[in-house]
Design an enzyme around this catalytic site. Structure first.
Site, PDB file in Angstrom:
ATOM      1  CG  HIS A  73      -1.842  -1.198   1.214  1.00  0.00           C
ATOM      2  ND1 HIS A  73      -3.103  -0.268   0.869  1.00  0.00           N
ATOM      3  CD2 HIS A  73      -1.886  -2.459   1.961  1.00  0.00           C
ATOM      4  CE1 HIS A  73      -3.868  -2.009   1.174  1.00  0.00           C
ATOM      5  NE2 HIS A  73      -3.082  -2.708   1.006  1.00  0.00           N
ATOM      6  CG  ASN A 146      -7.976  -4.236   1.222  1.00  0.00           C
ATOM      7  OD1 ASN A 146      -7.410  -3.335   0.737  1.00  0.00           O
ATOM      8  ND2 ASN A 146      -7.482  -5.934   0.990  1.00  0.00           N
ATOM      9  CE1 TYR A 360      -2.729  -5.317   9.626  1.00  0.00           C
ATOM     10  CE2 TYR A 360      -2.341  -2.527   8.484  1.00  0.00           C
ATOM     11  CZ  TYR A 360      -3.039  -4.021   8.367  1.00  0.00           C
ATOM     12  OH  TYR A 360      -3.315  -4.636   6.732  1.00  0.00           O
TER      13      TYR A 360
END
Ligand code: HDD
Length: 699
Positions: A73, A146, A360
């Site tokens: 991304h 997404n 993350y």
């Protein structure tokens, strides 16, 4: 205990803004600079001197401007906005932002592609990220989703594998922003759990027309937890108010050259123009006791919950109404973490989600240089932050006091831990430690077939062509054959059609297609609200008929569409009555292309039409728009350009079946009339006309 809170995120961000207007140049230490064009030399032609602190600092800062791009991304575009729930969801959750319809929660959204690097093109075939940070009064909630509701793999331990496979190949870093290469398809062919997501990836969902016309999905099943501690399983959906629309493949590839920033520009321009992108939040709510009601596992992220089984309930609206002030500070530094949830929202045991909970937080340490990234303005919660976490690179706060541990008396026992706050859902867990996939995750084909069955005719054609393109770029025959083998499990006709285009033998049928469909999966079920935000190219040249031109632009403008008058000479246009028309958008015909527009109209006027007919670029413009199934209009003499482009029906002869769909012609001389305008706007509402025959159109 009362906490001082900034009233809104804008105010908090404003405090971090620096405006250099009217200031004088200084070093980072605030020392005024007398000259920034010449370094300090021993003599005008002599060597530079080490003592030149301004030179050293300026170059040092430049050398370190880049931070590592996101490993996935990397290419993204962000916007600020707000979210508001329609009615209280207190029945399901204690999350305040979902319970108070009066509350406007600030958000930052970042859209992205997955495969390519930061500078890659926007319109590549890829999954799109749709990540939303809600700055709620109970802390930040990040919904990191997404534009497709399923994922390639079931367990996060396979994430490095699928990403290595799809990213540019390691030996030569080719190809950029594309899945059409051997390593991706090799992986797919060996890992059938990817099939369902691959079906979505080969569909037009992978080439969205705009971030404004793209759905978003939380993918995993999450939990909502209410004040009584009762849990409801939930799937999050974002539905764009403008409808879900895509490009066609030929168009997407050409845009990658003509405007690699196509989606980013579209988002930016829409917000600047006040056409704020809007998305409805929808929830699929599944009572706790229905966890095992389905023939798929709710914890399996390669599965959807078909809307026929559990409808999507619209619960609130997201509006994006402000562009960032600075790309790096906001869009590049925003750090989403799937683990950021607020009281009332919780996780499930989805093994993909569980791995994300680690990744993350971890990735930000490399990207943002240390553990203090939550202090960056775009990441800072609105809720007050108090804890004993301290030090580390780039600490921006100055904690005071001695009691930096818990429990303490030196700090008056603060920050206090009153025993209320986020409470993890007390799920009962009982099992052996095993490295094994649940058997309830084993069916990789039924929902791939469901997706295929739910597509309209043209969507299926596009999927077949996408498979042929992608596998056609794959050099190893064995890989192509293995993928066809999997497609055979999805649908025989699909497998046969793909095989025929890539030199693979026709597979033998292996079983029956189950025949089930879900209407909501087709783009034809998601047309949205009319022509708002659609871009129309109006082709004109000197001598254009001005009354009709003005009417057309006004009619489009009134409906919220955008008209760009494109003439061979940008800036000004002489009209048929010899006035000079100032073109507000100084775009020349040759700087633009049909692929950058949703529709084309050729204006009337004898001289204008005569010039356009002789212009190969204009002829191609119209023919290409026709080939891409876009609405096309022509007024009076302008019809000549359609004839020159060979559009069926433009010469007055009856057009073959479907060929005239979306083509609106005013044959009578004179300005564009009310009937033409109405019919053209209706055609624009229809988006695309895939019923046109595709053979024989040269563009
Ligand atoms: Fe991820 C970024 C979405 C699975 C690891 N992911 C990232 C972004 C989005 C998603 C939208 C960009 C956020 C931004 O704009 O900054 N990812 C998903 C979805 C997934 C998913 C919808 C499956 C349902 N991701 C996934 C797995 C892992 C990661 C299984 C690791 C085990 N993702 C990351 C990451 C990234 C990331 C490496 C890169 C940059 C970042 O997080 O901040 O941690």
């Amino acid at each position: 205990m009362t906490e001082a809170r900034p009233v809104d995120k804008d105010q908090q961000l404003a405090a971090a803004r620096v405006d250099h207007t009217g200031t004088r140049l200084t070093t980072d230490q605030g020392i005024p600079v007398d000259n920034t064009d010449n370094s300090l030399h021993a003599g005008a032609r002599g060597p530079s001197l080490l003592e030149d602190f301004h030179l050293r600092e300026k170059v040092m800062r430049f050398d370190h401007e880049r931070i590592p791009e996101r490993v996935v991304h990397a290419r993204g575009s962000g916007a600020h906005g707000h979210f508001q729930v329609y009615e209280s969801l207190a029945r399901y959750t204690t999350a305040e932002f979902l319970c108070d319809p009066e509350l406007r929660t600030p958000v930052f959204v970042r859209f992205s592609t997955v495969q390519g690097s930061r500078g890659s093109a926007d319109t590549v075939r890829d999954v799109r990220g749709f990540a939303t940070k809600f700055y709620t009064r109970q802390g930040n909630f990040d919904l990191v989703g997404n534009n497709m509701p399923v994922f390639f793999i079931q367990d996060g331990i396979k994430f490095p594998d699928v990403i290595h496979a799809v990213k540019p190949e390691p030996h030569n870093e080719i190809p950029q922003g594309a899945s059409a290469h051997d390593s991706f398809w090799d992986f797919v062919s060996l890992q059938p759990e990817t099939l369902h997501h691959v079906m979505w990836l080969m569909s037009d969902r992978a080439i969205p027309r705009s971030f404004r016309t793209m759905q978003g999905f939380g993918v995993h099943t999450f939990r909502l937890v209410n004040a009584q501690g009762a849990n409801t399983f939930v799937k999050f959906h974002w539905t764009p108010v403008l409808g879900t629309h895509s490009l066609v493949w030929d168009e997407a590839q050409k845009i990658a050259g003509t405007d690699p920033d196509f989606n980013r520009r579209d988002l930016w321009e829409a917000i600047e123009a006040g056409a704020f992108p809007e998305y409805e939040l929808g929830l699929q709510l599944i009572p706790e006791d229905q966890e095992f009601e389905y023939d798929f596992d709710l914890l399996d992220p390669t599965k959807i919950v078909p809307e026929e089984l559990v409808p999507v309930t619209p619960v609130g609206k997201l509006v994006l109404d402000r562009n960032p002030n600075n790309f790096f500070a906001e869009t590049e530094q925003v750090a989403f973490c799937v683990g950021n949830v607020v009281p009332g929202i919780d996780f499930t045991d989805d093994p993909l989600l569980q791995a994300r909970l680690f990744s993350y937080l971890d990735t930000q340490l490399t990207r943002l240089g240390g553990p203090n990234f939550a202090q960056l303005p775009v990441n800072r919660p609105l809720a007050a932050v108090h804890n004993h976490q301290q030090d580390g690179f780039a600490q921006h706060q100055i904690p005071v006091g001695e009691g930096n541990y818990h429990p303490n008396t030196l700090g008056g026992g603060c920050p206090a831990v009153p025993g209320t706050g986020f409470t993890h859902f007390p799920e009962r867990v009982d099992g052996h430690k095993v490295r094994r996939r649940s058997e309830t995750f084993a069916d990789h084909y039924s929902q791939s077939t469901l997706f295929w069955n739910s597509m309209s005719g043209w969507e299926r054609e596009h999927i077949i062509e996408a498979f042929r393109f992608e596998l056609g770029k794959c050099n190893r025959m064995a890989v192509r054959e293995r993928v066809v083998g999997h497609l055979e499990q999805v649908d025989h006709q699909l497998a046969v059609a793909v095989a025929a285009g890539i030199g693979v033998d026709e597979p033998a049928p292996v079983g029956e297609n189950h025949g089930r469909r879900s209407r909501a999966l087709s783009l034809t079920a998601r047309t949205g609200n009319g022509v708002l935000g659609r871009k129309v190219a109006v082709l004109a040249a000197p001598g254009v008929e001005e009354v009709g031109l003005a009417r057309l632009c006004q009619a489009l403008h009134e409906r919220g569409a955008k008209a760009d008058v494109l003439a061979p000479m940008a800036g000004q246009l002489r009209t048929s009555n010899r006035d000079t028309l100032e073109l507000p958008e100084a775009k020349g015909l040759y700087t633009m292309a049909s692929v950058l527009y949703d529709a084309v109209v050729v204006a009337g006027g004898e001289d204008s039409a005569a010039m356009l007919v002789e212009d190969g670029y204009a002829v191609h413009f119209v023919a290409e728009a026709y080939k891409h199934a876009k609405p096309i209009g022509a007024v009076a003499e302008g019809v000549g350009l359609l004839r020159r482009a060979g559009l069926p029906g433009a010469d007055g002869a009856p057009a073959p079946d479907g060929a005239g769909a979306g083509v609106v012609i005013q044959s009578e001389a004179g300005p564009a009339g009310a009937d033409f305008l109405e019919e053209f706007i209706a055609a624009l509402t229809g988006q695309r006309y895939f019923q046109r025959p595709r053979k024989g159109v040269v563009a």
